[in-house]
Design an enzyme around this catalytic site. Structure first.
Site, PDB file in Angstrom:
ATOM      1  N   THR A   1       0.847  -1.190   0.000  1.00  0.00           N
ATOM      2  CA  THR A   1       0.000   0.000   0.000  1.00  0.00           C
ATOM      3  C   THR A   1       0.885   1.243   0.000  1.00  0.00           C
ATOM      4  O   THR A   1       2.020   1.216   0.462  1.00  0.00           O
ATOM      5  CB  THR A   1      -0.919  -0.017   1.229  1.00  0.00           C
ATOM      6  N   GLY A   2       0.355   2.347  -0.509  1.00  0.00           N
ATOM      7  CA  GLY A   2       1.127   3.589  -0.591  1.00  0.00           C
ATOM      8  C   GLY A   2       1.160   4.354   0.708  1.00  0.00           C
ATOM      9  O   GLY A   2       1.061   3.814   1.797  1.00  0.00           O
TER      10      GLY A   2
ATOM     11  N   ASP B   1      -0.060   0.361  -5.201  1.00  0.00           N
ATOM     12  CA  ASP B   1      -0.678   1.536  -5.798  1.00  0.00           C
ATOM     13  C   ASP B   1      -0.187   2.802  -5.110  1.00  0.00           C
ATOM     14  O   ASP B   1       0.525   2.754  -4.113  1.00  0.00           O
ATOM     15  CB  ASP B   1      -2.215   1.449  -5.742  1.00  0.00           C
ATOM     16  N   SER B   2      -0.536   3.935  -5.696  1.00  0.00           N
ATOM     17  CA  SER B   2      -0.222   5.249  -5.133  1.00  0.00           C
ATOM     18  C   SER B   2       1.284   5.401  -4.904  1.00  0.00           C
ATOM     19  O   SER B   2       2.073   5.160  -5.815  1.00  0.00           O
ATOM     20  CB  SER B   2      -1.019   5.460  -3.845  1.00  0.00           C
ATOM     21  N   TYR B   3       1.697   5.764  -3.667  1.00  0.00           N
ATOM     22  CA  TYR B   3       3.119   6.024  -3.424  1.00  0.00           C
ATOM     23  C   TYR B   3       3.984   4.776  -3.600  1.00  0.00           C
ATOM     24  O   TYR B   3       5.198   4.888  -3.798  1.00  0.00           O
ATOM     25  CB  TYR B   3       3.346   6.616  -2.028  1.00  0.00           C
TER      26      TYR B   3
ATOM     27  N   ASP C   1      -8.708  10.380 -11.319  1.00  0.00           N
ATOM     28  CA  ASP C   1      -7.790  10.632 -10.206  1.00  0.00           C
ATOM     29  C   ASP C   1      -6.954  11.866 -10.511  1.00  0.00           C
ATOM     30  O   ASP C   1      -6.314  11.946 -11.554  1.00  0.00           O
ATOM     31  CB  ASP C   1      -6.876   9.420 -10.003  1.00  0.00           C
TER      32      ASP C   1
ATOM     33  N   LYS D   1     -12.170   3.397 -16.545  1.00  0.00           N
ATOM     34  CA  LYS D   1     -13.132   4.459 -16.848  1.00  0.00           C
ATOM     35  C   LYS D   1     -13.960   4.793 -15.611  1.00  0.00           C
ATOM     36  O   LYS D   1     -14.591   3.919 -15.018  1.00  0.00           O
ATOM     37  CB  LYS D   1     -14.050   4.042 -18.002  1.00  0.00           C
ATOM     38  N   GLY D   2     -13.917   6.062 -15.223  1.00  0.00           N
ATOM     39  CA  GLY D   2     -14.621   6.489 -14.020  1.00  0.00           C
ATOM     40  C   GLY D   2     -13.886   6.163 -12.741  1.00  0.00           C
ATOM     41  O   GLY D   2     -14.419   6.350 -11.645  1.00  0.00           O
ATOM     42  N   GLY D   3     -12.641   5.679 -12.865  1.00  0.00           N
ATOM     43  CA  GLY D   3     -11.887   5.219 -11.704  1.00  0.00           C
ATOM     44  C   GLY D   3     -11.207   6.336 -10.940  1.00  0.00           C
ATOM     45  O   GLY D   3     -11.027   7.447 -11.440  1.00  0.00           O
ATOM     46  N   GLY D   4     -10.803   6.019  -9.711  1.00  0.00           N
ATOM     47  CA  GLY D   4     -10.119   6.969  -8.850  1.00  0.00           C
ATOM     48  C   GLY D   4      -8.685   6.555  -8.584  1.00  0.00           C
ATOM     49  O   GLY D   4      -8.064   5.839  -9.377  1.00  0.00           O
ATOM     50  N   HIS D   5      -8.167   6.996  -7.440  1.00  0.00           N
ATOM     51  CA  HIS D   5      -6.744   6.851  -7.138  1.00  0.00           C
ATOM     52  C   HIS D   5      -6.342   5.413  -6.821  1.00  0.00           C
ATOM     53  O   HIS D   5      -5.183   5.046  -6.985  1.00  0.00           O
ATOM     54  CB  HIS D   5      -6.393   7.764  -5.961  1.00  0.00           C
TER      55      HIS D   5
END
Length: 470
Positions: free
Chosen positions: A78-79, A178-180, A394, A444-448
């Site tokens: 995880t980030g 994901d993320s960081y 995002d 499509k329509g996704g977030g972070h």
């Protein structure tokens, strides 16, 4: 059979450069908040890492529901940095989730999900770096960590965990996050590969990696926020054109004497200040963490304003956001993870202080990787396959910034931009495949993170991990 198992462990202990392995694990049959026995295999535990075995990294391990003996093994990071792997296990891609019922003073209930990636893969959810979730350090010095330090400790964790779980040594292995963790995952893949080449044992059967909305180069991601806001209709054509002209396309570290650019950036900030950056279509509800000393390599540009409930105690009902908020479940996780019965069931160290879903502000962390692209280049040269996906709503790591660094890798396209489908009638996103075994996909329509569109992300992962085109 037992004698064979013991012999394998003995031989591995001779071959490995690790002098001794400290792994404590627990097979969890029941979890507070979930009714009845768990219908999947869950193991939790600690693995000692660090120069003096003074870091205890906590993990959740969920066996594949399909064929754990042959299905891939993936570690999920995880980030944050400093967010608990519960973000993966109970939100993004795990087999359980909070029901989201309005909190009534009792333990928040859990339910099974339909989108778990553990339907097709064995997943290790690791609490890294030290200080995340239930992971802890035995000394103040051991609590100090960094991008590169956690990369080395993750590699150390994996080899020690595999010594204790030799039945998974031959499984295809992947690193995900994901993320960081976009700063961490490529480095972990490189570190594993280098360790294999040096003869470290056990050999890790590394095949590739998966990254969602990865923070790769903070300067690049920041420079794409203004164009992203324009693409999404958050700022006017006139303001965007003025920003491009007055700032010269540079929206970070602006010259203080450039008054016109600074004024335009203030107008931009006024337009996006009430936008929830992780998914711009959702209400800008309170979040459950306070940003720590994230490196301010860029000034001026902003993403949005987080509504932070800094004083949330874990049982403070009045401070909870409305149940309709997407972030509501984050606050439920603090109530659940701080419960003594939950900690006891998970085998977490009971003496630990308050659990925070994202403990960013309390970890002495050094950001010593500015740009993760060189790691991607090195991994591509080794022939590893990888999937990069981006939620297209995002604003934290705009999909267009990810496209930019992928484009800079300059690999030829073997399957050009096209829609990929949820069904015959529903476009799930768009994808492109490159000659270096890399697949890029939008959600499509996704977030972070994957939790904003879990069904789309689950289908994408299943196809990719099974070697099928999206």
């Amino acid at each position: 059979m037992r004698n064979i198992h013991l012999l394998i462990l003995f031989l591995l202990s001779i071959l490995t450069s690790i002098h001794y392995v400290v792994v404590t694990s627990l097979h969890v049959k029941y979890l507070p908040g979930f009714e009845g026995p768990l219908p999947f295999a869950l193991e939790t535990g600690y693995v000692s890492v660090g120069e003096s075995e003074d870091v205890e990294l906590f993990y959740y391990f969920v066996k594949s529901e399909r064929n754990p003996e042959k299905d891939p093994l993936m570690i999920w990071l995880t980030g944050g940095p400093g967010c608990s792997s519960i973000c993966g296990l109970l939100f993004a891609n795990g087999p359980l989730a909070f029901k989201g019922d309005e909190y009534n003073g009792t333990l928040p209930p859990l339910e099974l999900t339909s989108f778990s990636w553990t339907k097709v893969a064995n997943i290790l959810y690791l609490e890294s770096p030290v200080g995340s979730g239930y992971s802890y350090a035995k000394t103040p010095r051991a609590a100090e960590t960094s991008d590169t330090k956690q990369i080395h400790q993750i590699d150390q964790f994996l080899r020690r965990w595999l010594v204790d779980h030799p039945e998974f040594i031959s499984n295809p292995f992947y690193v995900g996050g994901d993320s960081y963790s976009g700063h961490i995952v490529p480095g972990v893949v490189q570190q594993i590969s280098l360790g294999n080449e040096k003869g470290l044992t056990p050999f890790i059967n590394i095949q590739g990696y998966v990254l969602g909305n990865p923070i790769t180069n903070l300067n690049l991601e920041s420079s794409y926020k203004v164009p992203f806001a324009h693409r999404m209709g958050l700022i006017s054509d006139e303001l965007f054109e003025s920003l491009e002209k007055s700032c010269g396309g540079i929206h970070i570290n602006v010259d203080p004497s450039n008054a016109k650019c600074l004024n335009d950036l203030q107008a931009y900030d006024n337009c996006i200040s009430e936008i929830y950056a992780e998914q711009i279509l959702l209400p800008n509800c309170p979040v459950d963490y306070v940003l720590g000393d994230i490196p301010q390599t860029f000034r001026n540009i902003k993403t949005g304003t987080r509504r932070e409930l800094k004083e949330f105690s874990g049982n403070d009902i009045p401070s909870l956001p409305p149940p309709s908020c997407f972030t509501y479940r984050y606050f439920l996780s603090a109530i659940w993870a701080n419960d003594e019965n939950v900690r006891r069931a998970l085998g977490a160290k009971m003496e630990l202080g308050k659990w925070n879903r994202c403990n960013i502000q309390n970890i002495p962390y050094t950001f010593d990787i500015d740009n993760a692209v060189p790691y991607h280049v090195n991994n591509s040269r080794k022939g590893f396959r990888f999937l990069i996906y981006s939620g297209d709503h995002d604003m934290m790591a705009p999909y267009s910034s990810t496209e930019e660094w992928i484009r800079d890798l300059n690999y030829s396209i073997v399957d050009d931009w096209r829609p990929w489908m949820m069904s015959s009638y529903q476009v799930a996103g768009y994808t492109r495949t490159y000659a270096n075994k890399m697949t890029f996909a939008t959600i499509k329509g996704g977030g972070h993170t994957a939790e904003y569109n879990p069904d789309q992300c689950s289908l994408m992962f299943k196809k990719w991990i099974d070697g099928k085109p999206l």
